[in-house]
Design a protein around this motif. Structure first.
Motif, mmCIF file in Angstrom:
data_model
loop_
_atom_site.group_PDB
_atom_site.id
_atom_site.type_symbol
_atom_site.label_atom_id
_atom_site.label_comp_id
_atom_site.label_asym_id
_atom_site.label_seq_id
_atom_site.Cartn_x
_atom_site.Cartn_y
_atom_site.Cartn_z
ATOM 1 N N SER A 22 -33.320 112.750 -68.889
ATOM 2 C CA SER A 22 -32.051 112.359 -69.509
ATOM 3 C C SER A 22 -31.288 113.552 -70.083
ATOM 4 O O SER A 22 -30.064 113.528 -70.154
ATOM 5 N N VAL A 23 -31.990 114.612 -70.448
ATOM 6 C CA VAL A 23 -31.330 115.806 -70.985
ATOM 7 C C VAL A 23 -30.471 116.472 -69.915
ATOM 8 O O VAL A 23 -29.452 117.095 -70.211
ATOM 9 N N PHE A 24 -30.841 116.311 -68.653
ATOM 10 C CA PHE A 24 -30.079 116.895 -67.554
ATOM 11 C C PHE A 24 -28.736 116.194 -67.365
ATOM 12 O O PHE A 24 -27.885 116.695 -66.637
ATOM 13 N N ASP A 25 -28.535 115.061 -68.023
ATOM 14 C CA ASP A 25 -27.262 114.340 -67.949
ATOM 15 C C ASP A 25 -26.238 114.834 -68.963
ATOM 16 O O ASP A 25 -25.071 114.460 -68.895
ATOM 17 N N TYR A 26 -26.642 115.672 -69.926
ATOM 18 C CA TYR A 26 -25.696 116.199 -70.906
ATOM 19 C C TYR A 26 -24.700 117.091 -70.167
ATOM 20 O O TYR A 26 -25.109 117.916 -69.343
ATOM 21 N N PRO A 27 -23.405 116.957 -70.462
ATOM 22 C CA PRO A 27 -22.381 117.634 -69.668
ATOM 23 C C PRO A 27 -22.604 119.127 -69.403
ATOM 24 O O PRO A 27 -22.724 119.525 -68.263
ATOM 25 N N ILE A 28 -22.678 119.955 -70.370
ATOM 26 C CA ILE A 28 -22.794 121.398 -70.131
ATOM 27 C C ILE A 28 -24.253 121.837 -70.114
ATOM 28 O O ILE A 28 -24.704 122.531 -69.204
ATOM 29 N N PHE A 29 -25.006 121.397 -71.102
ATOM 30 C CA PHE A 29 -26.407 121.791 -71.230
ATOM 31 C C PHE A 29 -27.210 121.373 -69.999
ATOM 32 O O PHE A 29 -28.005 122.145 -69.461
ATOM 33 N N GLY A 30 -27.003 120.158 -69.521
ATOM 34 C CA GLY A 30 -27.716 119.670 -68.347
ATOM 35 C C GLY A 30 -27.423 120.493 -67.108
ATOM 36 O O GLY A 30 -28.313 120.773 -66.306
ATOM 37 N N LYS A 31 -26.173 120.876 -66.948
ATOM 38 C CA LYS A 31 -25.794 121.712 -65.793
ATOM 39 C C LYS A 31 -26.508 123.058 -65.863
ATOM 40 O O LYS A 31 -27.003 123.569 -64.853
ATOM 41 N N LEU A 32 -26.595 123.632 -67.059
ATOM 42 C CA LEU A 32 -27.300 124.910 -67.224
ATOM 43 C C LEU A 32 -28.788 124.768 -66.909
ATOM 44 O O LEU A 32 -29.386 125.650 -66.295
ATOM 45 N N LEU A 33 -29.384 123.659 -67.308
ATOM 46 C CA LEU A 33 -30.798 123.420 -66.996
ATOM 47 C C LEU A 33 -31.011 123.353 -65.490
ATOM 48 O O LEU A 33 -31.982 123.911 -64.964
ATOM 49 N N LYS A 34 -30.111 122.677 -64.789
ATOM 50 C CA LYS A 34 -30.218 122.576 -63.328
ATOM 51 C C LYS A 34 -30.067 123.939 -62.667
ATOM 52 O O LYS A 34 -30.836 124.288 -61.773
ATOM 53 N N ILE A 39 -37.354 121.854 -64.970
ATOM 54 C CA ILE A 39 -37.990 120.758 -64.256
ATOM 55 C C ILE A 39 -37.734 119.417 -64.958
ATOM 56 O O ILE A 39 -38.286 119.168 -66.025
ATOM 57 N N PRO A 40 -36.904 118.557 -64.347
ATOM 58 C CA PRO A 40 -36.657 117.250 -64.957
ATOM 59 C C PRO A 40 -37.817 116.298 -64.690
ATOM 60 O O PRO A 40 -38.400 116.298 -63.608
ATOM 61 N N VAL A 41 -38.157 115.511 -65.676
ATOM 62 C CA VAL A 41 -39.206 114.501 -65.490
ATOM 63 C C VAL A 41 -38.864 113.258 -66.309
ATOM 64 O O VAL A 41 -38.488 113.358 -67.473
ATOM 65 N N ASP A 42 -38.954 112.117 -65.660
ATOM 66 C CA ASP A 42 -38.812 110.831 -66.339
ATOM 67 C C ASP A 42 -40.219 110.361 -66.648
ATOM 68 O O ASP A 42 -40.988 110.021 -65.745
ATOM 69 N N ARG A 43 -40.582 110.349 -67.908
ATOM 70 C CA ARG A 43 -41.950 110.021 -68.317
ATOM 71 C C ARG A 43 -42.357 108.598 -67.952
ATOM 72 O O ARG A 43 -43.533 108.268 -67.949
ATOM 73 N N HIS A 44 -41.401 107.765 -67.622
ATOM 74 C CA HIS A 44 -41.703 106.372 -67.306
ATOM 75 C C HIS A 44 -41.777 106.119 -65.805
ATOM 76 O O HIS A 44 -41.932 104.989 -65.371
ATOM 77 N N SER A 45 -41.647 107.173 -65.013
ATOM 78 C CA SER A 45 -41.657 107.033 -63.561
ATOM 79 C C SER A 45 -42.748 107.908 -62.956
ATOM 80 O O SER A 45 -42.687 109.143 -63.062
ATOM 81 N N LYS A 46 -43.722 107.289 -62.319
ATOM 82 C CA LYS A 46 -44.788 108.068 -61.674
ATOM 83 C C LYS A 46 -44.216 108.937 -60.561
ATOM 84 O O LYS A 46 -44.667 110.052 -60.350
ATOM 85 N N GLU A 47 -43.221 108.427 -59.845
ATOM 86 C CA GLU A 47 -42.609 109.200 -58.760
ATOM 87 C C GLU A 47 -41.915 110.450 -59.304
ATOM 88 O O GLU A 47 -42.019 111.530 -58.740
ATOM 89 N N SER A 48 -41.207 110.305 -60.425
ATOM 90 C CA SER A 48 -40.551 111.442 -61.056
ATOM 91 C C SER A 48 -41.581 112.459 -61.537
ATOM 92 O O SER A 48 -41.401 113.666 -61.369
ATOM 93 N N SER A 49 -42.655 111.974 -62.117
ATOM 94 C CA SER A 49 -43.720 112.865 -62.597
ATOM 95 C C SER A 49 -44.334 113.639 -61.442
ATOM 96 O O SER A 49 -44.566 114.846 -61.538
ATOM 97 N N LYS A 50 -44.590 112.947 -60.347
ATOM 98 C CA LYS A 50 -45.167 113.598 -59.165
ATOM 99 C C LYS A 50 -44.217 114.665 -58.617
ATOM 100 O O LYS A 50 -44.640 115.780 -58.304
#
Length: 112
Positions: A22-34, A39-50
């Motif tokens: 969800s942090v990658f969705d922040y307008p400027i900060f998220g773009k810089l992370l990308k 590494i984005p990870v959704d803790r509630h999604s096994k596929e995202s974690s993998k």
């Protein structure tokens, strides 16, 4: 919340880290992370974690150290939470070296 800034200030190397997706969705900060290949990870999604673990493996193979916060979230007090096992499985399978780092008392800086 400040662990990343603290570690960045003390380690004299460029590294990557996991961050909740969800942090990658922040307008400027998220773009810089990308752009920086964090590494984005959704803790509630096994596929995202993998997917995140595979991305970490590829970054490590390219020579980038990856900082892993093994608890997966912030502790509200001074006790450790249980560690997540996924990152340790990749480390063990690939025989990557581990450098333990401890940041003590950072929970006092930003109240919950």
């Amino acid at each position: 919340m400040l662990d990343i800034l603290i570690i960045t200030g003390y380690l004299p190397i460029q590294f990557k880290w996991f961050s909740k997706a969800s942090v990658f969705d922040y307008p400027i900060f998220g773009k810089l992370l990308k752009i920086a290949n964090y590494i984005p990870v959704d803790r509630h999604s096994k596929e995202s974690s993998k997917k995140a673990l595979l991305m970490a493996r590829e970054l490590i193979k390219k020579g980038y150290p990856v900082v892993i916060f093994p608890e997966g979230t912030r502790s509200q007090q001074r006790t450790l939470l249980p560690f997540k096992k996924g990152a340790f499985l990749i480390i063990k399978r690939e025989n990557f070296p581990i450098l333990p780092i401890a940041v003590d008392n950072s929970y006092k800086v930003v109240p919950s």
